[in-house]
Design an enzyme around this catalytic site. Sequence first.
Site, PDB file in Angstrom:
ATOM      1  CD  GLU A   1      -6.515   2.612   2.588  1.00 61.50           C
ATOM      2  OE1 GLU A   1      -5.327   2.628   2.967  1.00 61.50           O
ATOM      3  OE2 GLU A   1      -7.052   3.561   1.999  1.00 61.50           O
TER       4      GLU A   1
ATOM      5  CG  HIS B   1      -9.578   7.863   0.464  1.00 59.58           C
ATOM      6  ND1 HIS B   1      -9.853   9.153   0.850  1.00 59.58           N
ATOM      7  CD2 HIS B   1      -8.234   7.732   0.570  1.00 59.58           C
ATOM      8  CE1 HIS B   1      -8.738   9.769   1.184  1.00 59.58           C
ATOM      9  NE2 HIS B   1      -7.729   8.926   1.010  1.00 59.58           N
TER      10      HIS B   1
ATOM     11  CG  ASN C   1      -1.919   1.062   1.290  1.00 60.37           C
ATOM     12  OD1 ASN C   1      -1.881   1.975   0.460  1.00 60.37           O
ATOM     13  ND2 ASN C   1      -2.826   1.002   2.241  1.00 60.37           N
TER      14      ASN C   1
ATOM     15  NE  ARG D   1      -4.113  15.442  -2.654  1.00 59.40           N
ATOM     16  CZ  ARG D   1      -4.330  14.212  -2.173  1.00 59.40           C
ATOM     17  NH1 ARG D   1      -5.452  13.941  -1.531  1.00 59.40           N
ATOM     18  NH2 ARG D   1      -3.446  13.269  -2.353  1.00 59.40           N
TER      19      ARG D   1
ATOM     20  NE  ARG E   1      -4.958   2.986  -1.547  1.00 54.50           N
ATOM     21  CZ  ARG E   1      -4.387   4.111  -1.116  1.00 54.50           C
ATOM     22  NH1 ARG E   1      -3.265   4.082  -0.439  1.00 54.50           N
ATOM     23  NH2 ARG E   1      -4.948   5.277  -1.357  1.00 54.50           N
TER      24      ARG E   1
END
Length: 373
Positions: free
Chosen positions: A356, A165, A7, A226, A76
């Site tokens: 995840e 996500h 990941n 961001r 991922r």
Amino acid sequence: MIIGVINSGSSSLKFKLFNDGVVVQNIIVQNIGRDNSAISYGSSKSNLQNISNHKEALMAIFNSIELESIEILAHRVVHGGEFFIEPTIIDDLVIEKLKSLKNLNPLHNEINLSGILLVRALNPRLKQIALFDTAFHFTIPEEAYLYAINPEYYTKYKIRKYGFHGLSHSYLTKATAKFLQKSVEDLNIITLHLGNGSSACAIKNGKSIDTSMGFTPLEGLVMGSRCGDIDAGVIFYMQRELGLSIDEVENILNKSSGMVALAGTNDMRKVNDELSLNVFTRRIKKYIGAYIALLGRVDAIIFSGGIGENSPIIRDKTIDNFAFDIKIDDEKNIKNETIISTTKSSVKILVIPTDEELEIIKQIEENPRFKVL
Ligand code: ADP
């Protein structure tokens, strides 16, 4: 089955080794490319090391495990475009398609692809599977994913909302269904993945129907570095009036905006400036409100990600003074309990840690196509 999961974030790389769904090894490389890059094994303290890119990080990991013993290596991958909507075995054709998607998300997909190619070179026989962060949002209807620009930009250039996500939102959907003892198909929830990157997702009958990130991960909530939603006019103004190049503007909005710009840090633990916290949480509140309007019935609002799981202040400010009688229980919130809403609240509010990597394992193990591998 022994499955390794990679990941990669923009400056981190997490590797977990699972044996029949149980984690047997956990390696994290952080701050890749910075002076303070470090690697940690399991729960041991991290060692400072000079790791300048993701390839070096992967090599450091592969030096400490037996690559030969792994049956599947799962990655991922951030952007699957419209090609990849389920876990995909990586072959030459898939690599070509991944290369063709690089423009949609140059930074992340480049990192993912370089890892895949490195493993191919080291051990060509190892089965690699890609799981995509965009895939969960493939159920978003056209009216939500189309931007109000000439539809040719979509048909010809694939400019649309993709959402990201997805592995996290998918994990949270299943975990919430389990917790509330409801079937996934019956579940209407709003998931908030609040980490360095943050996104909200409206989930109806277990499926994503809208999400805050868009064509890129820049849209939506205020994030660590961001800006999230911004008037596109600002971009033109920055170029025209401030003389910034398009690359400079892109860099500013992605890397030195959000909390970094407002509060001087993307570490939410260090942010105590009221205004910055209010900008951050007001945006989340607006999305929750919009998603309640879309969903009608909402079973629960889920806080997750490093911030959502650990910050009572952010959760409190997000829910404070909410319409529709949604109420947080201060004591439960401070204690980071799983249910943090009051008994009178019209919607349950939950704190659920995301995972995840476990979602990746579940998607592989539950998929009949991979049983024969
Ligand atoms: P990533 O998106 O990189 O996986 P994480 O989900 O780990 O990020 O979240 C990182 C964010 O979580 C950072 O802003 C960090 O400051 C924040 N965070 C971690 N622990 C806490 C805490 N106890 N209180 C508030 N924020 C926290």
